[in-house]
Design a protein around this motif. Structure first.
Motif, mmCIF file in Angstrom:
data_model
loop_
_atom_site.group_PDB
_atom_site.id
_atom_site.type_symbol
_atom_site.label_atom_id
_atom_site.label_comp_id
_atom_site.label_asym_id
_atom_site.label_seq_id
_atom_site.Cartn_x
_atom_site.Cartn_y
_atom_site.Cartn_z
ATOM 1 N N ALA A 1 0.831 -1.215 0.000
ATOM 2 C CA ALA A 1 0.000 0.000 0.000
ATOM 3 C C ALA A 1 0.862 1.259 0.000
ATOM 4 C CB ALA A 1 -0.933 -0.006 1.211
ATOM 5 N N ARG A 2 1.913 1.228 0.801
ATOM 6 C CA ARG A 2 2.757 2.432 0.900
ATOM 7 C C ARG A 2 3.643 2.618 -0.333
ATOM 8 N NH1 ARG A 2 4.383 6.654 3.646
ATOM 9 N NH2 ARG A 2 6.592 6.996 4.160
ATOM 10 N N LEU A 3 4.307 1.572 -0.768
ATOM 11 C CA LEU A 3 5.195 1.709 -1.927
ATOM 12 C C LEU A 3 4.419 2.074 -3.193
ATOM 13 C CD1 LEU A 3 7.626 -1.330 -1.425
ATOM 14 C CD2 LEU A 3 8.030 1.060 -0.862
ATOM 15 N N SER A 4 3.261 1.455 -3.377
ATOM 16 C CA SER A 4 2.479 1.720 -4.596
ATOM 17 C C SER A 4 1.919 3.138 -4.632
ATOM 18 C CB SER A 4 1.340 0.707 -4.735
ATOM 19 O OG SER A 4 0.431 0.804 -3.658
ATOM 20 N N SER A 5 1.802 3.772 -3.467
ATOM 21 C CA SER A 5 1.243 5.129 -3.424
ATOM 22 C C SER A 5 2.234 6.177 -3.928
ATOM 23 C CB SER A 5 0.801 5.479 -1.994
ATOM 24 O OG SER A 5 1.921 5.591 -1.132
ATOM 25 N N PHE A 6 3.516 5.790 -4.074
ATOM 26 C CA PHE A 6 4.532 6.756 -4.495
ATOM 27 C C PHE A 6 5.164 6.421 -5.851
ATOM 28 C CE2 PHE A 6 4.869 7.020 0.265
ATOM 29 C CZ PHE A 6 4.288 8.274 0.377
ATOM 30 N N CYS A 7 4.509 5.552 -6.628
ATOM 31 C CA CYS A 7 5.037 5.251 -7.959
ATOM 32 C C CYS A 7 3.884 5.258 -8.959
ATOM 33 C CB CYS A 7 5.760 3.906 -7.972
ATOM 34 S SG CYS A 7 4.711 2.466 -7.716
ATOM 35 N N GLN A 8 4.238 5.252 -10.235
ATOM 36 C CA GLN A 8 3.209 5.284 -11.281
ATOM 37 C C GLN A 8 2.965 3.898 -11.887
ATOM 38 O OE1 GLN A 8 5.483 7.974 -10.863
ATOM 39 N NE2 GLN A 8 3.664 8.798 -9.880
ATOM 40 N N LEU A 9 3.950 3.003 -11.749
ATOM 41 C CA LEU A 9 3.788 1.636 -12.239
ATOM 42 C C LEU A 9 4.524 0.710 -11.276
ATOM 43 C CD1 LEU A 9 2.498 0.088 -14.612
ATOM 44 C CD2 LEU A 9 4.724 0.173 -15.768
ATOM 45 N N TYR A 10 3.802 -0.297 -10.755
ATOM 46 C CA TYR A 10 4.339 -1.197 -9.723
ATOM 47 C C TYR A 10 4.366 -2.612 -10.279
ATOM 48 C CZ TYR A 10 4.725 -3.340 -5.026
ATOM 49 O OH TYR A 10 5.135 -4.043 -3.915
ATOM 50 N N VAL A 11 5.542 -3.254 -10.229
ATOM 51 C CA VAL A 11 5.702 -4.596 -10.792
ATOM 52 C C VAL A 11 6.242 -5.541 -9.718
ATOM 53 C CG1 VAL A 11 6.710 -5.973 -12.643
ATOM 54 C CG2 VAL A 11 6.271 -3.530 -13.023
ATOM 55 N N PRO A 12 5.406 -6.424 -9.149
ATOM 56 C CA PRO A 12 5.899 -7.400 -8.160
ATOM 57 C C PRO A 12 6.683 -8.511 -8.868
ATOM 58 C CG PRO A 12 3.482 -7.136 -8.082
ATOM 59 C CD PRO A 12 3.958 -6.558 -9.369
ATOM 60 N N VAL A 13 7.864 -8.826 -8.339
ATOM 61 C CA VAL A 13 8.728 -9.845 -8.937
ATOM 62 C C VAL A 13 9.258 -10.752 -7.822
ATOM 63 C CG1 VAL A 13 10.784 -10.283 -10.324
ATOM 64 C CG2 VAL A 13 9.457 -8.190 -10.708
ATOM 65 N N GLY A 14 9.059 -12.056 -7.961
ATOM 66 C CA GLY A 14 9.601 -12.972 -6.970
ATOM 67 C C GLY A 14 8.646 -14.093 -6.630
ATOM 68 N N LEU A 15 8.923 -15.291 -7.136
ATOM 69 C CA LEU A 15 8.051 -16.441 -6.900
ATOM 70 C C LEU A 15 8.475 -17.185 -5.636
ATOM 71 C CD1 LEU A 15 7.895 -17.794 -10.562
ATOM 72 C CD2 LEU A 15 6.208 -16.363 -9.387
ATOM 73 N N PRO A 16 7.519 -17.814 -4.935
ATOM 74 C CA PRO A 16 7.868 -18.591 -3.729
ATOM 75 C C PRO A 16 8.883 -19.691 -4.022
ATOM 76 C CG PRO A 16 5.495 -18.285 -3.880
ATOM 77 C CD PRO A 16 6.067 -17.798 -5.173
ATOM 78 N N SER A 17 8.802 -20.293 -5.218
ATOM 79 C CA SER A 17 9.798 -21.272 -5.654
ATOM 80 C C SER A 17 10.060 -21.059 -7.134
ATOM 81 C CB SER A 17 9.321 -22.710 -5.404
ATOM 82 O OG SER A 17 10.261 -23.641 -5.923
ATOM 83 N N LEU A 18 11.147 -20.364 -7.434
ATOM 84 C CA LEU A 18 11.491 -20.107 -8.829
ATOM 85 C C LEU A 18 11.883 -21.402 -9.532
ATOM 86 C CD1 LEU A 18 11.948 -17.994 -11.036
ATOM 87 C CD2 LEU A 18 14.287 -17.713 -10.179
ATOM 88 N N SER A 19 12.541 -22.301 -8.805
ATOM 89 C CA SER A 19 13.044 -23.536 -9.413
ATOM 90 C C SER A 19 11.920 -24.440 -9.921
ATOM 91 C CB SER A 19 13.909 -24.303 -8.412
ATOM 92 O OG SER A 19 13.131 -24.739 -7.305
#
Length: 569
Positions: free
Chosen positions: A280-298
């Motif tokens: 909520a806080r980070l998205s309020s200060f940017c124009q485009l938000y991209v979450p990156v990171g899977l629980p298990s990439l492998s």
């Protein structure tokens, strides 16, 4: 030229950034190599978008990333925060004495450089003595690759890039071995922005003020723990000072940060609240938000042709960095006319263009999904029965698979892919085949922008050995495995084609709904046991309600009916 200033906050963000800058450094080196592949000489990329030219006091010309990196004290390993290009004495204690009380000196032994960093030092010494490099001395490349596979502790252990003295900021009093730096509140307690924030702001200002026409900020933030709070304060300061400059934010997480198996109920509530508040806080200060990171990439479909160890940030960050590099490639493409050099690059964009494409039209959803095909298959025909588009798989967690969304908006970057006969496909061939692939889809996005380049992703020496045995030297997907080791590295694979995509789609709803539900359940309900926790993190009831309202709007924009169902849970 339209410059981009990059900001990395947190240890895993710096791991991702280290690989990212290695790619850029490799591109610069290959473009200048008289014996190099022509595809790298005709990149048609303006590296000045990401880099700055400078000069030392000795008159030596420098070319360094336009970057501010924030991390733990002691998090640079054997590398100096001042770098090696500018041999000043900024860290030397002053002879002026103003304190007459007792003085205690804290001293830590300097870490020994690993084989890779030793080889860089040797190479630089040779350049100083002879004016040109004759190789890496007695240290063999295979020993370097083996050394890095066995032991990478710091992101600097595999960094081949020179940084400006203003780039690397270590948080005072916040050491690398700090325990349980795993939630928003700890980050808030650990750093007073009023005391250290001004120095971080000054470092950013240094890079911004020398830009002619800044196109935007690229933030890479490790939002899994306390660095989220530090990034939030930093972003708020950026929003105040540079209100007309767009921010593209990647929130990145290693698989190990998602492990909740050993957490008790109280810790799970804290983790869920952290995720909600952080987003909520980070998205309020940017124009485009991209979450990156899977629980298990492998175990994800995105790494079908890769050999990933989830416990190694060195491995996981390499995949994420490759995707970020590909998405950002069009930000520095040289713009050409309709006919000039159209066989090299096409579809140049700026950060503002990305924001308008994905968040400025339709439902105005500012949370995008990142997909990648690594390596990308040929644009012709099918690979293992899948079309080119089906090979793109998400690196964003908590998304709906195969969501049918007629209002989806997409931006895709494809570079270095092969066509028929084993040759690299021309820009026009890629555009034609991708358009045909979309025409064959049952459900098409409302809008899609395609950027393409012939230049593939170069694989630097310190890249991890994560390629499977179906990947050729130049990244082509084979039908017969290569004999020998199951995983292969930079000595075997020199470049790969990649496709990356950002999607504004209702497929992101599970990600948004989970954060909204947890905030409503634990943060806004009268008498909730988690209310004291939020107060200790510095959030009053009114601020939590505002965050809930903001998240509700995001969910409602994508699905007006989903909010009522989440309320009834």
């Amino acid at each position: 030229m339209r410059e981009v200033v990059t900001v990395q906050v947190g240890e895993f963000a710096n791991f991702v950034g280290s690989h990212f800058w290695n790619f850029q450094d490799e591109l610069i080196g290959l473009a200048a190599d008289p014996l190099g592949d022509a595809v790298f000489k005709n990149q048609h990329l303006n590296m000045d978008v990401l880099y700055r030219s400078g000069e030392t006091q000795q008159g030596v010309l420098t070319y360094t990333p336009r970057l501010v990196s924030v991390g733990f004290k002691g998090g640079l390993g054997s590398v100096s925060a001042r770098g090696t290009l500018y041999n000043d004495d900024a860290d030397t204690p002053s002879n002026i004495v103003t304190w007459r009380g007792n003085v205690a000196t804290q001293h830590t032994e300097s870490r020994k450089k690993n084989l890779f960093l030793q080889s860089l030092s040797e190479e630089e010494q040779e350049n100083v003595v002879s004016g040109q490099s004759s190789g890496r001395g007695e240290i063999e490349d295979k020993d370097i690759v083996e050394c890095l596979e066995k032991d990478v502790t710091f992101w600097t252990d595999f960094s081949k890039v020179h940084y400006h003295p203003q780039s690397l900021y270590q948080l005072n009093g916040l050491w690398m071995d700090v325990q349980e730096f795993d939630n928003y509140g700890i980050g808030k307690e650990s750093l007073s922005w009023s005391s250290q924030g001004e120095e971080i702001d000054e470092r950013l200002r240094f890079f911004v003020e020398e830009c002619d026409h800044i196109q935007g900020f690229q933030f890479i933030v490790d939002d899994s723990g306390g660095f989220s709070a530090i990034a939030g304060d930093f972003l708020e300061s950026v929003a105040d000072e540079y209100s007309n400059t767009p921010v593209l934010l990647y929130s990145v997480r290693s698989p190990s940060s998602s492990n909740m198996l050993r957490e008790n109920k109280k810790q799970i509530v804290s983790r869920n609240l952290h995720d909600a508040v952080s987003f909520a806080r980070l998205s309020s200060f940017c124009q485009l938000y991209v979450p990156v990171g899977l629980p298990s990439l492998s175990r994800s479909k995105a790494t079908t042709h890769l050999c990933i160890d989830d416990q190694k940030p060195y491995h996981c960050s390499a995949v994420y960095a490759a995707a970020l590099h590909s998405i950002g490639l069009p930000l520095r493409m040289e713009a050409h006319g309709a006919t000039t050099d159209s066989n090299y690059v096409s579809g140049a964009v700026h950060i503002n263009d990305l924001v308008r494409m994905l968040a400025g039209q339709g439902r105005q959803n500012m949370v995008a999904i990142l997909d990648v095909a690594m390596p990308a298959p040929s644009v012709f025909g099918k690979h293992l029965g899948q079309s080119f588009l089906e090979n793109l798989q998400p690196l964003t967690p908590e998304v709906t698979e195969d969501a049918e969304d007629l209002q989806a908006l997409e931006y895709m970057a494809v570079h270095g892919v092969f066509g028929s006969g084993g040759d690299r496909a021309s820009v026009s061939e890629v555009k034609d085949e991708i358009c045909a692939a979309y025409e064959g889809e049952t459900v098409k996005p409302m809008h899609c922008h395609l950027s393409t380049a012939q230049c593939p992703l170069p694989i630097p020496l310190p890249f991890p050995s994560i390629f499977g045995n179906l990947i050729s030297q130049h990244g082509q997907l084979l039908t017969t495995p290569i004999s020998g080791a199951l995983s292969r590295g930079s000595l075997d694979v020199h470049s790969i084609p990649i496709a990356a995509r950002l999607r504004s789609s209702s497929a992101i709803l599970p990600f948004l709904e989970r954060r909204l539900t947890n905030l409503l359940r634990h943060g806004t309900v009268q008498g909730s046991s988690a209310s004291p926790l939020l107060r200790s993190w510095g959030f009053g009831r009114e601020e939590v309600e505002d965050m809930g309202e903001s998240l509700s709007k995001m969910v409602l924009a994508l699905n007006p009916h989903s909010l009522s169902s989440s309320d009834s849970d």
